[in-house]
Write an enzyme that holds these catalytic residues in place. Structure first.
Site, mmCIF file in Angstrom:
data_model
loop_
_atom_site.group_PDB
_atom_site.id
_atom_site.type_symbol
_atom_site.label_atom_id
_atom_site.label_comp_id
_atom_site.label_asym_id
_atom_site.label_seq_id
_atom_site.Cartn_x
_atom_site.Cartn_y
_atom_site.Cartn_z
ATOM 1 N N TYR A 38 4.251 5.836 0.285
ATOM 2 C CA TYR A 38 3.233 6.027 0.605
ATOM 3 C C TYR A 38 2.030 7.396 1.407
ATOM 4 O O TYR A 38 2.845 8.443 1.474
ATOM 5 C CB TYR A 38 3.485 5.446 2.612
ATOM 6 C CG TYR A 38 1.922 4.701 2.901
ATOM 7 C CD1 TYR A 38 0.694 4.728 2.144
ATOM 8 C CD2 TYR A 38 1.759 5.642 3.853
ATOM 9 C CE1 TYR A 38 -0.500 4.047 2.972
ATOM 10 C CE2 TYR A 38 1.348 5.169 5.070
ATOM 11 C CZ TYR A 38 -0.288 4.631 4.403
ATOM 12 O OH TYR A 38 -1.342 3.986 4.994
ATOM 13 N N ASP A 53 -7.609 11.650 12.420
ATOM 14 C CA ASP A 53 -7.513 10.468 11.249
ATOM 15 C C ASP A 53 -8.954 10.171 11.489
ATOM 16 O O ASP A 53 -8.593 8.726 12.072
ATOM 17 C CB ASP A 53 -6.417 10.065 11.484
ATOM 18 C CG ASP A 53 -6.152 8.839 10.671
ATOM 19 O OD1 ASP A 53 -7.190 9.035 9.422
ATOM 20 O OD2 ASP A 53 -5.805 7.221 10.848
ATOM 21 N N ASP A 80 -3.964 5.789 0.797
ATOM 22 C CA ASP A 80 -4.278 5.429 1.912
ATOM 23 C C ASP A 80 -5.367 5.953 0.956
ATOM 24 O O ASP A 80 -6.291 7.375 1.555
ATOM 25 C CB ASP A 80 -4.040 5.756 2.860
ATOM 26 C CG ASP A 80 -5.284 5.834 3.728
ATOM 27 O OD1 ASP A 80 -6.104 4.794 3.749
ATOM 28 O OD2 ASP A 80 -4.627 6.199 5.787
ATOM 29 N N ASP A 82 -8.841 5.083 2.903
ATOM 30 C CA ASP A 82 -9.474 5.413 3.844
ATOM 31 C C ASP A 82 -10.963 4.278 3.233
ATOM 32 O O ASP A 82 -10.355 2.605 3.153
ATOM 33 C CB ASP A 82 -10.043 6.645 4.575
ATOM 34 C CG ASP A 82 -9.422 7.428 4.872
ATOM 35 O OD1 ASP A 82 -8.386 6.843 5.773
ATOM 36 O OD2 ASP A 82 -9.076 8.579 5.242
ATOM 37 N N HIS A 107 -5.178 1.547 -1.255
ATOM 38 C CA HIS A 107 -5.594 1.023 -0.093
ATOM 39 C C HIS A 107 -7.276 1.393 -0.032
ATOM 40 O O HIS A 107 -7.286 2.548 0.794
ATOM 41 C CB HIS A 107 -5.128 0.243 1.218
ATOM 42 C CG HIS A 107 -4.251 1.377 2.019
ATOM 43 N ND1 HIS A 107 -5.298 1.504 3.380
ATOM 44 C CD2 HIS A 107 -2.853 1.568 2.184
ATOM 45 C CE1 HIS A 107 -4.696 2.265 3.916
ATOM 46 N NE2 HIS A 107 -3.732 2.483 3.734
ATOM 47 N N GLU A 109 -10.263 0.324 2.951
ATOM 48 C CA GLU A 109 -10.399 -0.009 4.316
ATOM 49 C C GLU A 109 -11.973 -0.890 4.361
ATOM 50 O O GLU A 109 -12.660 -0.454 3.754
ATOM 51 C CB GLU A 109 -9.826 -0.224 5.942
ATOM 52 C CG GLU A 109 -10.175 1.318 5.951
ATOM 53 C CD GLU A 109 -10.035 2.255 6.827
ATOM 54 O OE1 GLU A 109 -8.168 2.684 6.469
ATOM 55 O OE2 GLU A 109 -10.622 3.426 7.885
ATOM 56 N N CYS A 117 -8.344 5.675 13.712
ATOM 57 C CA CYS A 117 -7.009 4.923 13.383
ATOM 58 C C CYS A 117 -7.505 3.672 13.612
ATOM 59 O O CYS A 117 -8.331 3.394 14.491
ATOM 60 C CB CYS A 117 -5.627 5.691 14.798
ATOM 61 S SG CYS A 117 -4.791 5.265 14.376
ATOM 62 N N ARG A 152 -7.391 -3.685 3.394
ATOM 63 C CA ARG A 152 -6.530 -3.405 4.331
ATOM 64 C C ARG A 152 -8.073 -3.887 5.698
ATOM 65 O O ARG A 152 -9.903 -3.801 4.943
ATOM 66 C CB ARG A 152 -6.599 -2.118 4.782
ATOM 67 C CG ARG A 152 -6.856 -2.205 5.910
ATOM 68 C CD ARG A 152 -6.424 -0.564 6.400
ATOM 69 N NE ARG A 152 -7.044 -0.220 8.021
ATOM 70 C CZ ARG A 152 -6.658 0.509 8.742
ATOM 71 N NH1 ARG A 152 -5.072 2.023 7.925
ATOM 72 N NH2 ARG A 152 -7.132 1.260 9.442
ATOM 73 N N GLU A 182 -4.507 -5.142 9.203
ATOM 74 C CA GLU A 182 -3.967 -4.084 10.602
ATOM 75 C C GLU A 182 -3.882 -4.072 11.562
ATOM 76 O O GLU A 182 -4.858 -5.647 12.516
ATOM 77 C CB GLU A 182 -6.095 -3.357 9.804
ATOM 78 C CG GLU A 182 -5.518 -1.681 10.670
ATOM 79 C CD GLU A 182 -3.696 -0.801 10.779
ATOM 80 O OE1 GLU A 182 -2.855 -1.086 10.365
ATOM 81 O OE2 GLU A 182 -4.535 0.296 10.725
ATOM 82 N N ASN A 204 1.920 -2.831 8.458
ATOM 83 C CA ASN A 204 2.234 -2.122 9.183
ATOM 84 C C ASN A 204 2.485 -1.564 10.201
ATOM 85 O O ASN A 204 2.479 -2.001 11.053
ATOM 86 C CB ASN A 204 0.602 -0.980 9.310
ATOM 87 C CG ASN A 204 0.553 -0.127 9.713
ATOM 88 O OD1 ASN A 204 1.509 1.660 9.861
ATOM 89 N ND2 ASN A 204 -0.923 0.716 10.076
HETATM 90 C C1 MIC Z 1 -1.718 3.696 8.187
HETATM 91 C C2 MIC Z 1 -2.709 4.338 7.954
HETATM 92 O O1 MIC Z 1 -3.884 3.911 8.352
HETATM 93 C C3 MIC Z 1 -2.177 5.794 7.915
HETATM 94 O O2 MIC Z 1 -3.116 6.500 7.626
HETATM 95 O O3 MIC Z 1 -1.256 5.995 7.777
HETATM 96 C C4 MIC Z 1 -2.496 4.610 10.433
HETATM 97 C C5 MIC Z 1 -1.082 5.169 11.104
HETATM 98 C C6 MIC Z 1 -1.185 5.183 12.203
HETATM 99 O O4 MIC Z 1 -2.345 5.676 12.572
HETATM 100 O O5 MIC Z 1 -0.342 5.117 13.186
HETATM 101 C C7 MIC Z 1 -3.009 3.528 10.819
HETATM 102 O O6 MIC Z 1 -2.652 2.678 10.630
HETATM 103 O O7 MIC Z 1 -4.346 3.262 10.574
HETATM 104 MG MG MG Z 2 -5.272 5.521 7.246
#
Ligand code: MIC
Ligand code: MG
Length: 291
Positions: A38, A53, A80, A82, A107, A109, A117, A152, A182, A204
């Site tokens: 990943y 993030d 990811d 986004d 993925h 979202e 996040c 997602r 999520e 996740n």
């Molecule tokens: C999965 C996730 O989108 C990521 O970017 O790794 C994050 C992980 C995290 O911040 O722990 C998310 O869950 O938004």
């Molecule tokens: Mg993410």
């Protein structure tokens, strides 16, 4: 793409998918025996750019990190993306570029572009119709049927369980191959998702978030197909680095840290360094003979 996520899922269920922050981590995960990798959006932002993030990184930046991993390791890579980096044309471009980079799955979202996040408060999501359009744009742009598109939904925290499930179903209807609900808070919620959609569901299991650290056995029992550990290795690497930096400053030497370090030989094993060196020696020997 050498191996698809669909194939990995046929071989192992639930399939653990581990975050690899860079090419070397990807090699380590592969050599440990993992079957799927990943690239975390948070990971790219945090580790490659020193940013939070919050949807600040661009397609090109995520793509570059993805390419480095697919260049070093043949395992299927889930990326990811986004919210897809813009409108329908941007999403289409994201899919085409990810396919070209040898990525196995993405993925995408339903948060607004100013995303957060998934485990933080005050998230905002687009309408179900807009999310369905994102999925349609992604599916339409795909040229390799082995490339997986995962939807997602961040709706649980914003609109509740019924809305989250309805969104997942609408995304499947629009062509999503897999679902990522999520920030679930219970096994029962995963069970409801798995029963409601007839495609593989990902859990996740990120640390220090809203989801308890359910085991693969528990998740399998409720029908989960994939278990994601997006930042586990990164969190441990970061703690290790912090310890080293502090120790060198406070102790004025590093011999007390050697036990915690990967040795030069282990590094070379991971990289297959000796094979490169032997090739170099053979090439030079060849050159010498020809002269
Ligand atoms: C999965 C996730 O989108 C990521 O970017 O790794 C994050 C992980 C995290 O911040 O722990 C998310 O869950 O938004
Ligand atoms: Mg993410």
């Amino acid at each position: 793409m050498k191996h698809s996520l669909f194939q990995a899922l046929k071989n192992t269920r639930p399939l653990p998918i581990v975050g690899a922050i860079n090419a070397y981590s990807a090699m380590q995960a592969g050599q440990a025996g993992h079957q799927a990798l990943y690239l975390s959006g948070a990971g790219v932002a945090n580790a490659s750019f020193g940013l939070p993030d919050l949807g600040i990184t661009s397609l090109g930046e995520v793509l570059e990190d993805a390419r480095r991993i697919t260049g070093a390791c043949d395992l299927p890579l889930l990326v990811d993306v986004d919210t897809g980096f813009g409108g329908a044309f941007n999403i289409a471009r994201t899919v085409r570029e990810m396919e070209r980079a040898g990525v196995a799955a993405i993925h995408i979202e339903d948060q607004v572009a100013q995303k957060r996040c998934g485990h933080r408060p005050n998230k905002a999501i687009v309408s179900q119709a807009e999310m369905v359009d994102r999925i349609k744009a992604a599916v339409d742009a795909r040229s390799d049927s082995r490339f997986a598109i995962m939807a997602r939904t961040d709706a649980l925290a914003v609109e509740g369980m019924a809305s989250a499930v309805a969104r997942a179903q609408a995304c499947v209807e629009a062509g999503a191959d897999m679902i990522f609900p999520e920030a679930m808070e219970s096994l029962e919620q995963y069970r409801l998702f798995c029963d409601a959609v007839k495609v593989p569901v990902l859990a996740n299991i990120t640390e220090f978030g809203k989801t308890p650290l359910f085991s693969q056995r528990e998740l399998k029992a409720v029908g989960v197909a994939m278990v994601l550990y997006p930042l586990s290795a990164f969190r441990a690497m970061s703690r290790a680095a912090e310890t080293v930096y502090r120790h060198i400053l406070s102790e004025g030497e590093q011999s007390g840290l050697l036990e915690q370090m990967q040795t030069r030989e282990q590094l070379y094993q991971t990289l297959d360094y000796h094979c490169y060196e032997a090739k170099l020696d053979a090439l030079f020997a060849q050159g010498g003979k020809d002269e």
